[in-house]
Design a protein around this motif. Structure first.
Motif, PDB file in Angstrom:
ATOM      1  N   THR A 118       0.967   4.033  -2.956  1.00 17.90           N
ATOM      2  CA  THR A 118       0.646   5.447  -2.770  1.00 17.90           C
ATOM      3  C   THR A 118       1.809   6.345  -3.186  1.00 17.90           C
ATOM      4  O   THR A 118       1.603   7.451  -3.697  1.00 17.90           O
ATOM      5  CB  THR A 118       0.266   5.739  -1.306  1.00 17.90           C
ATOM      6  OG1 THR A 118       1.332   5.323  -0.441  1.00 17.90           O
ATOM      7  CG2 THR A 118      -0.996   5.007  -0.907  1.00 17.90           C
TER       8      THR A 118
ATOM      9  N   GLY B  66       1.690   6.452  -6.834  1.00 18.13           N
ATOM     10  CA  GLY B  66       0.637   7.366  -7.267  1.00 18.13           C
ATOM     11  C   GLY B  66       1.121   8.791  -7.375  1.00 18.13           C
ATOM     12  O   GLY B  66       0.738   9.532  -8.289  1.00 18.13           O
TER      13      GLY B  66
ATOM     14  N   THR C 175      -3.350  13.024  -0.664  1.00 19.62           N
ATOM     15  CA  THR C 175      -2.486  13.891  -1.461  1.00 19.62           C
ATOM     16  C   THR C 175      -2.518  15.314  -0.937  1.00 19.62           C
ATOM     17  O   THR C 175      -1.478  15.949  -0.720  1.00 19.62           O
ATOM     18  CB  THR C 175      -2.918  13.872  -2.938  1.00 19.62           C
ATOM     19  OG1 THR C 175      -2.868  12.544  -3.431  1.00 19.62           O
ATOM     20  CG2 THR C 175      -2.010  14.765  -3.785  1.00 19.62           C
TER      21      THR C 175
ATOM     22  N   LYS D  74       0.837  -1.212   0.000  1.00 15.54           N
ATOM     23  CA  LYS D  74       0.000   0.000   0.000  1.00 15.54           C
ATOM     24  C   LYS D  74       0.865   1.252   0.000  1.00 15.54           C
ATOM     25  O   LYS D  74       0.592   2.222  -0.732  1.00 15.54           O
ATOM     26  CB  LYS D  74      -0.925  -0.015   1.220  1.00 15.54           C
ATOM     27  CG  LYS D  74      -1.742   1.264   1.442  1.00 15.54           C
ATOM     28  CD  LYS D  74      -2.703   1.549   0.313  1.00 15.54           C
ATOM     29  CE  LYS D  74      -3.767   2.563   0.719  1.00 15.54           C
ATOM     30  NZ  LYS D  74      -3.286   3.862   1.163  1.00 15.54           N
TER      31      LYS D  74
ATOM     32  N   ARG E  36      -1.560   7.244   2.635  1.00 11.39           N
ATOM     33  CA  ARG E  36      -1.551   8.057   1.407  1.00 11.39           C
ATOM     34  C   ARG E  36      -0.709   9.318   1.556  1.00 11.39           C
ATOM     35  O   ARG E  36       0.143   9.589   0.689  1.00 11.39           O
ATOM     36  CB  ARG E  36      -2.981   8.393   0.973  1.00 11.39           C
ATOM     37  CG  ARG E  36      -3.015   9.240  -0.299  1.00 11.39           C
ATOM     38  CD  ARG E  36      -2.395   8.492  -1.475  1.00 11.39           C
ATOM     39  NE  ARG E  36      -2.250   9.325  -2.653  1.00 11.39           N
ATOM     40  CZ  ARG E  36      -1.097   9.859  -3.053  1.00 11.39           C
ATOM     41  NH1 ARG E  36      -0.007   9.684  -2.343  1.00 11.39           N
ATOM     42  NH2 ARG E  36      -1.048  10.574  -4.152  1.00 11.39           N
TER      43      ARG E  36
ATOM     44  N   GLN F 212      -7.674   8.473  -0.921  1.00  5.82           N
ATOM     45  CA  GLN F 212      -6.440   8.689  -1.666  1.00  5.82           C
ATOM     46  C   GLN F 212      -6.284  10.161  -2.067  1.00  5.82           C
ATOM     47  O   GLN F 212      -5.184  10.720  -2.017  1.00  5.82           O
ATOM     48  CB  GLN F 212      -6.413   7.803  -2.918  1.00  5.82           C
ATOM     49  CG  GLN F 212      -6.589   6.311  -2.652  1.00  5.82           C
ATOM     50  CD  GLN F 212      -5.347   5.648  -2.104  1.00  5.82           C
ATOM     51  OE1 GLN F 212      -4.688   6.161  -1.205  1.00  5.82           O
ATOM     52  NE2 GLN F 212      -5.017   4.488  -2.629  1.00  5.82           N
TER      53      GLN F 212
ATOM     54  N   THR G 148      -6.504   4.413  -8.150  1.00  9.35           N
ATOM     55  CA  THR G 148      -7.111   5.393  -7.246  1.00  9.35           C
ATOM     56  C   THR G 148      -6.089   6.405  -6.758  1.00  9.35           C
ATOM     57  O   THR G 148      -6.416   7.585  -6.573  1.00  9.35           O
ATOM     58  CB  THR G 148      -7.746   4.710  -6.013  1.00  9.35           C
ATOM     59  OG1 THR G 148      -6.736   4.089  -5.214  1.00  9.35           O
ATOM     60  CG2 THR G 148      -8.788   3.690  -6.416  1.00  9.35           C
ATOM     61  N   THR G 149      -4.874   5.957  -6.536  1.00 11.45           N
ATOM     62  CA  THR G 149      -3.874   6.873  -5.976  1.00 11.45           C
ATOM     63  C   THR G 149      -3.302   7.822  -7.031  1.00 11.45           C
ATOM     64  O   THR G 149      -2.959   8.964  -6.718  1.00 11.45           O
ATOM     65  CB  THR G 149      -2.760   6.082  -5.261  1.00 11.45           C
ATOM     66  OG1 THR G 149      -1.973   6.958  -4.473  1.00 11.45           O
ATOM     67  CG2 THR G 149      -1.878   5.337  -6.220  1.00 11.45           C
TER      68      THR G 149
ATOM     69  N   GLY H 258      -6.117  10.262  -7.631  1.00 10.95           N
ATOM     70  CA  GLY H 258      -6.194  11.085  -6.435  1.00 10.95           C
ATOM     71  C   GLY H 258      -5.133  12.165  -6.408  1.00 10.95           C
ATOM     72  O   GLY H 258      -5.384  13.297  -5.972  1.00 10.95           O
ATOM     73  N   THR H 259      -3.945  11.843  -6.893  1.00 10.34           N
ATOM     74  CA  THR H 259      -2.852  12.819  -6.943  1.00 10.34           C
ATOM     75  C   THR H 259      -3.194  13.994  -7.846  1.00 10.34           C
ATOM     76  O   THR H 259      -3.108  15.157  -7.436  1.00 10.34           O
ATOM     77  CB  THR H 259      -1.562  12.144  -7.444  1.00 10.34           C
ATOM     78  OG1 THR H 259      -1.136  11.174  -6.493  1.00 10.34           O
ATOM     79  CG2 THR H 259      -0.445  13.168  -7.647  1.00 10.34           C
TER      80      THR H 259
END
Length: 252
Positions: free
Chosen positions: A27, A30, A151, A23, A202, A147, A81-82, A85-86
């Motif tokens: 992240t 990401g 960020t 994980k 995250r 996520q 998702t990450t 999300g960023t």
């Protein structure tokens, strides 16, 4: 329903030390991957968000339609998702001018709302109850918000709060250690502690990713975003290949 049937219905992984290591790698990837598209390729935050959002939607559809747990599909969806999300958080914070604090507050509210609706609808937000398409949908929407929040929170801590990338990494690492201690030493809800840890990994990935690829004069190592992303992706692949990954056991 026996254990084998339970595990066949569960499409999210058992939470282990390897889960948390992957994980954090995901992240961090990401952050470097999102920055590679939006900054290094100069596509901008909005277009990059659109590209990653399409990948995320495709990955979620594949994940939900799958009949059983597939580690590669699951972690591909997490990475999607990450990355989205960023770029989404950067677009909101920088392009829309909401700012890190405002963006973090908005996304935290959306995350809590997602968890509240999930709980009100299905009666639990534990990963041990994610065994239906509806619960999976709530699961991925919640992860998407967590996520994106991570960020914004990572950037706010490193920049606005003035802790820098190393200070932010130390802060979030300490918080995760405290959560782990609470998991083993207290009677606090394991579900609450899981989501707290999931959210905090995250911003840890965000500040570590920024530390790797941001210019030296801003506190980073100025590494290539492409190289950093490739190394992180390779590390995830190694952990997926080297360790056994079991699905979480479902509660009846």
């Amino acid at each position: 329903m026996n254990q084998r049937t339970d595990e066949a219905l569960s499409k999210v992984p058992e939470v282990t030390l390897v889960f948390w290591i992957i994980k954090i790698f995901a992240t961090t990837l990401g952050e470097t991957g999102g920055d590679a598209l939006s900054m290094s390729m100069n596509l901008g935050y909005l277009l990059s968000t659109g590209i990653f959002a399409a990948i995320f939607l495709a990955a979620v559809i594949v994940q939900i339609r799958a009949k059983r747990f597939h580690p590669v599909i699951y972690w591909t969806t997490i990475i999607a998702t990450t990355t989205v999300g960023t770029t989404l958080a950067d677009f909101a914070d920088r392009s829309l001018g909401i700012g890190y604090a405002g963006g973090s507050a908005l996304l935290f509210g959306l995350l809590i709302l997602s968890l509240a609706i999930w709980y009100r609808t299905l009666g639990s937000v534990s990963i041990n109850t994610v065994g239906s398409s509806k619960s999976e949908l709530f699961y991925w929407v919640t992860i998407m918000f967590s996520q994106t929040l991570g960020t914004a929170l990572g950037d706010w801590t490193a920049d606005t709060a003035g802790l820098g990338y190393e200070g932010g990494a130390i802060l979030f690492s300490v918080l995760l250690i405290l959560i782990a201690a609470a998991y083993y030493r207290t009677k606090l809800s394991h579900t609450v502690l899981f989501w707290a840890a999931f959210i905090l990994t995250r911003p840890l990935g965000a500040v570590v990713g920024d530390f790797l690829d941001k210019p030296i004069n801003t506190g980073g190592l100025d590494l290539s975003r492409y190289t950093a992303s490739a190394v992180l992706l390779s590390a995830i692949a190694v952990f997926l290949a080297a360790f056994q990954h079991r699905p979480a056991k479902l509660n009846h």
